[in-house]
Design an enzyme around this catalytic site. Structure first.
Site, PDB file in Angstrom:
ATOM      1  N   CYS A 285      -5.306  -3.435 -22.881  1.00  0.00           N
ATOM      2  CA  CYS A 285      -4.814  -3.005 -21.571  1.00  0.00           C
ATOM      3  C   CYS A 285      -3.606  -3.822 -21.109  1.00  0.00           C
ATOM      4  CB  CYS A 285      -5.925  -3.056 -20.530  1.00  0.00           C
ATOM      5  SG  CYS A 285      -6.563  -4.691 -20.237  1.00  0.00           S
TER       6      CYS A 285
ATOM      7  N   GLU B 199      -8.679 -12.643 -23.496  1.00  0.00           N
ATOM      8  CA  GLU B 199      -7.341 -13.074 -23.098  1.00  0.00           C
ATOM      9  C   GLU B 199      -7.178 -14.591 -23.199  1.00  0.00           C
ATOM     10  OE1 GLU B 199      -6.732 -11.674 -19.068  1.00  0.00           O
ATOM     11  OE2 GLU B 199      -8.857 -11.882 -18.629  1.00  0.00           O
TER      12      GLU B 199
ATOM     13  N   HIS C 183       0.824  -1.208   0.000  1.00  0.00           N
ATOM     14  CA  HIS C 183       0.000   0.000   0.000  1.00  0.00           C
ATOM     15  C   HIS C 183       0.864   1.266   0.000  1.00  0.00           C
ATOM     16  CE1 HIS C 183      -4.212   1.193   0.698  1.00  0.00           C
ATOM     17  NE2 HIS C 183      -3.639   2.332   1.003  1.00  0.00           N
TER      18      HIS C 183
ATOM     19  N   ASP D 100      -1.789 -11.999 -20.901  1.00  0.00           N
ATOM     20  CA  ASP D 100      -2.250 -13.378 -20.781  1.00  0.00           C
ATOM     21  C   ASP D 100      -2.524 -14.003 -22.145  1.00  0.00           C
ATOM     22  OD1 ASP D 100      -1.985 -13.896 -18.146  1.00  0.00           O
ATOM     23  OD2 ASP D 100      -4.021 -13.293 -17.578  1.00  0.00           O
TER      24      ASP D 100
END
Lengths: 89, 586
Positions: free
Chosen positions: B506, B435, B193, B459
Site C-alpha cells: 500500500c 514497514e 476536509h 516507511d
C-alpha cells in the site's frame, strides 16, 4: 433559592458543545437558572448568554437557582460541570 | 471587471468556470423602515414564521449531514437550533419591533449589531468568534423573511463557490448539493476536509489562495484550474478559449480513465490482479470504485482524531466505519488502526516532544500505551464488521510480542461484545503492516500469527536505507528500486505466499508503473494506491504478460545499482510491450 460557586474544570470551558448540554439539562427543570460570573448575571437557559460569559477552564461561576425543583436542578447541573460535560480529555 | 490571476494549491484536479457564489454574503439591511402601530403584530408574526422556517431547514440539514458525513458534524446545527430558541434573543427582537415600530429586517440588523458589540469585548479568542454562529443563524432568518426570493438565488444556477474557509459541515452541505462546479478558498491545504470532499466529488478546487474573497465580487466570472492550482478572475476571451480546450482535454482524459476502470483486471495471459484504494473518508468510496478499485486496501483513521479538539468517542468511530463498510460492500475494506505519533502528533494525546519522532512513540506503540484509546477504536471496528467485509490492519509492528498483545486485546473486546449480544464478525481477519525492517526480517515467524500482511513501502524504504526522503541533502539516496530493497521485498512476498497468506502493498510503489511491474514479477497480486492512479496501473498491467514480466524481474537478481535495475526492466519490457508505460497527464 440555591446560590453556590462551581469551578469549570474541563479543558475547553463552557464552549458551544458544553453550553448546548447545559441548556438542554437546565430546560428540564421548572426552576429559573442564573449564572453569575465576574458580577455579570445571565440566564442559564440561554445559549447566547452562556457564550458571552466566556467561562474558560479555571473560571469560577455561581449558579443561582430558584424554584420548586431547585435542589434537583442544582445537583444535576453541578454534576454535569464537575463531570467535565462528559468530555474525554 | 478587472482581469487577475491568483496562485494557490490545486487540491482537486480538473477545470471549471462560471459565475461566482460568495458564501459570506452580507444580507443585513442599511435601511430603517417604519411601520404603523397596527402592523406590529403582523410584523412579529412574520418574524416567527421566518424563525420556524429556519428551524425546519436546519433540522433537515442536520439530518442530511448526520447521514452523509456523520454525527460529529451535525452538532453545529444543534447549537444553531438552540440559538433560535434563545428566549433572550427572541424577546430582544420582538421588543425592538414593538418599541421602535420597525420592520423585522431592521430589528434583525440592529439586534445583531448589539450582539457583535457584546462578543467583541470578550478577550478569549474562541468565545469572541462565536458571534459567527449567531451571524450565520440570523442571516438565515433574514433570508427567510422573504423566502421565495432567496430560494431562486440559492439553488438555481451552477456556480463557483468562493469562501474564506469552509467548516467541514458547511463543505459537506454545499458541495453535495450538486450545483457547485468548482471551489476556491482563502485558507486550507491538501489534507483539509474541503480538499478531500472536492476530490471525492470530482469538483475542481484550489485552496490557500489567501485573499480571493477580497479580490472578487458578485457577478464576477472565474476559472478554477484545480490541476495547476490557479484561479483566473474575469479572463479575456483569448484566455477563456485556452481554458475551454484545456478543460476538454482533462474531461476526455478522465472519461478515458473511467473506461479503463471498467475493463477486467487481467494481464494479456489472463493473470488476475487486484487494484485497491487508499482513502481516508467514507465519502471517497464511490469515486474509488468508479475508478476501478476492487476494495479499499487502506483506510487511514488519523482523520477521525483530527476533526475535533477532543478525542473521538466509540460512536464517532463506529459511525464512520459502518458507513465505510456499507458503501464498500461487498468489497473488502482494510481499516488501519491509528498511525498517530511521530510527526503527526496530536495535542489531546499529550505526547512529549521527541528528539527522533520517526523512531519514537507512534502507531501501535502509542496504541499499546494508551490501551483505552485503542480499545475504543477496536470495539468500533469490530462492531462495524456486521457485513463481514472488514479486515483490520495494525501499523508499525516491530516484534512478535506486540502482535500477541494486540490479539489479546481483540480477544478481550470480542468477549465483551459477545456478552452484549452485538453482531460482529468473529473471524474478522487481522493483519499487520510490514514497514519496520526488523519485522520484514522476521516475516516467516510473524506471518504465522496473522491472516494477512501489507507492506508499507514508503516507511520500509526509509527505515531500511536510513534515509529521510524529505531531507534534501540525502533524498537522492531514496530509491525504491535499489537492489537491497528488491531483495527484501522478494523475501517478504515469497514468504507470505509460501505460508498461503494474502499480501498487499500500500505504499507509493504500488502506484508507479515500473515499481508495480517489479512487484507483480515477485508474485504480488493486490496493489493498493490513491484511486486516481488505478487506471494507469491497470493499463500497464493489461498490456503485459505475467510470465514474461516474472522472467524479466528475475533477471534483476545480481544487479548492482538501482539504475541498472531500472534500465534492465524498461528495456526488456518495452521491447515486448511498447505500450506498457504510456502516460496520461496525471
Amino acid at each position: 433559592m440555591i446560590k453556590k460557586e462551581v469551578l469549570i474544570k474541563n479543558k475547553l470551558g463552557l464552549h458551544a458543545r458544553a453550553a448546548v448540554k447545559f441548556v438542554n439539562l437546565a430546560n428540564r427543570f421548572a426552576s429559573s437558572v442564573k449564572i453569575i460570573k465576574d458580577g455579570e448575571e445571565i440566564d442559564g437557559k440561554s445559549i447566547l448568554g452562556i457564550l458571552t460569559l466566556a467561562a474558560v477552564q479555571g473560571s469560577v461561576i455561581t449558579l443561582k437557582i430558584l424554584g420548586k425543583d431547585e435542589k434537583e436542578a442544582f445537583k444535576a447541573l453541578s454534576a454535569l460541570i464537575n463531570d467535565k460535560f462528559e468530555e474525554k480529555e | 471587471m478587472e482581469y487577475k490571476r491568483l496562485r494557490g494549491v490545486g487540491v482537486s484536479p480538473g477545470i471549471s468556470y462560471g459565475e461566482i457564489l460568495l458564501t459570506e454574503e452580507v444580507v443585513f439591511t442599511e435601511r430603517k423602515e417604519n411601520i404603523p402601530a397596527p402592523a406590529v403584530r403582523r410584523e412579529i408574526d412574520r418574524l416567527h414564521k421566518a424563525i420556524e422556517r429556519t428551524k425546519e431547514q436546519l433540522t433537515f440539514i442536520r439530518g442530511q449531514v448526520k447521514e452523509k458525513i456523520g454525527e460529529e458534524h451535525s452538532f453545529i446545527f444543534e447549537s444553531h437550533l438552540m440559538i433560535l430558541e434563545d428566549k433572550g434573543l427572541l424577546s430582544k427582537l420582538k421588543d425592538f419591533i414593538r418599541n421602535e415600530r420597525v420592520k423585522a429586517e431592521w430589528a434583525l440588523t440592529r439586534v445583531h449589531e448589539s450582539y457583535i458589540k457584546i462578543f467583541q469585548s470578550i478577550s478569549d479568542e474562541y468565545f469572541r468568534q462565536r458571534i459567527s454562529d449567531l451571524t450565520d443563524v440570523l442571516t438565515k432568518v433574514y433570508k427567510n423573511l422573504k423566502p421565495g426570493k432567496t430560494k431562486k438565488k440559492d439553488d438555481g444556477k451552477e456556480k463557483i463557490l468562493i469562501a474564506h474557509d469552509l467548516l467541514p459541515s458547511e463543505a459537506a452541505v454545499k458541495l453535495s448539493r450538486g450545483n457547485i462546479l468548482g471551489v476556491a478558498t482563502d485558507m486550507g491545504g491538501q489534507t483539509s476536509h474541503t480538499a478531500i470532499l472536492a476530490r471525492s466529488l470530482n469538483i475542481p478546487a484550489v485552496v490557500g489562495l489567501r485573499n480571493i474573497t477580497r479580490e472578487v465580487q458578485t457577478g464576477d466570472f472565474i476559472i478554477v484550474d484545480g490541476t495547476d492550482g490557479e484561479v483566473i478572475i474575469n479572463p479575456p476571451t483569448a484566455i477563456r478559449k485556452e481554458f475551454t480546450s484545456k478543460k476538454k482535454k482533462y474531461d476526455d482524459y478522465y472519461k478515458e480513465l473511467r473506461k479503463i476502470a471498467k475493463l477486467r483486471s487481467r494481464t494479456l495471459d489472463n493473470y488476475e490482479f487486484f487494484p485497491l484504494a487508499n482513502i481516508e473518508l467514507p465519502e471517497e468510496v464511490t469515486k474509488a470504485l468508479s475508478l476501478g478499485a476492487e476494495g479499499i486496501g487502506l483506510f487511514r483513521t488519523e482523520f477521525i482524531y483530527l476533526q475535533n479538539d477532543t478525542l473521538p468517542t466509540e460512536e464517532d468511530h463506529f459511525d464512520i466505519y459502518s458507513r465505510l463498510a456499507k458503501a464498500s460492500h461487498p468489497h473488502p475494506v482494510y481499516i488501519r488502526t491509528v498511525d498517530i505519533g511521530g510527526e503527526k502528533s496530536l495535542p489531546q494525546l499529550k505526547i512529549e516532544k521527541e528528539p527522533n519522532p520517526a523512531l519514537g512513540l507512534r502507531a501501535i506503540r502509542l496504541s499499546l500505551r494508551d490501551r483505552n484509546l485503542f480499545k475504543t477504536q477496536v470495539r468500533a471496528i469490530l462492531r462495524a464488521s456486521f457485513l463481514r467485509n472488514i479486515r483490520v490492519l495494525v501499523p508499525m509492528i516491530t516484534e512478535i510480542e506486540e502482535v500477541e498483545e494486540v490479539k489479546l486485546i481483540f480477544k478481550e473486546v470480542k468477549k465483551d461484545l459477545r456478552k452484549k449480544k452485538e453482531d460482529f464478525d468473529e473471524d474478522m481477519p487481522l493483519g499487520i503492516m510490514i514497514e519496520v525492517p526488523a519485522a520484514a526480517a522476521m516475516t516467516d515467524i510473524l506471518v504465522k500469527e496473522v491472516d494477512f500482511l501489507s507492506i508499507g513501502t514508503n516507511d520500509l524504504i526509509q527505515y531500511y536505507l536510513a534515509v529521510d526522503r524529505s531531507n534534501e541533502f540525502v533524498s537522492y539516496l531514496y530509491k525504491p528500486l535499489h537492489p537491497s530493497i528488491l531483495r527484501l521485498l522478494k523475501y517478504i512476498i515469497d514468504t507470505a505466499r509460501k505460508a498461503k497468506r494474502e499480501i498487499t502493498v500500500c505504499g507509493e510503489m504500488a502506484a508507479d508503473p515500473l515499481s508495480a511491474l517489479v512487484l507483480m514479477g515477485f508474485g504480488l497480486k493486490s496493489f493498493s494506491m490513491n484511486p486516481i492512479f488505478i487506471p494507469r496501473i491497470k493499463r500497464t498491467f493489461r498490456s503485459v504478460e505475467y510470465k514474461t514480466v516474472r522472467n524479466i524481474v528475475q533477471g534483476t537478481v545480481g544487479l548492482r545499482t538501482a539504475q541498472e535495475v531500472e534500465e534492465h526492466i524498461i528495456e526488456n519490457i518495452l521491447v515486448k510491450y511498447p505500450k506498457a508505460f504510456l502516460k496520461g497527464h496525471v
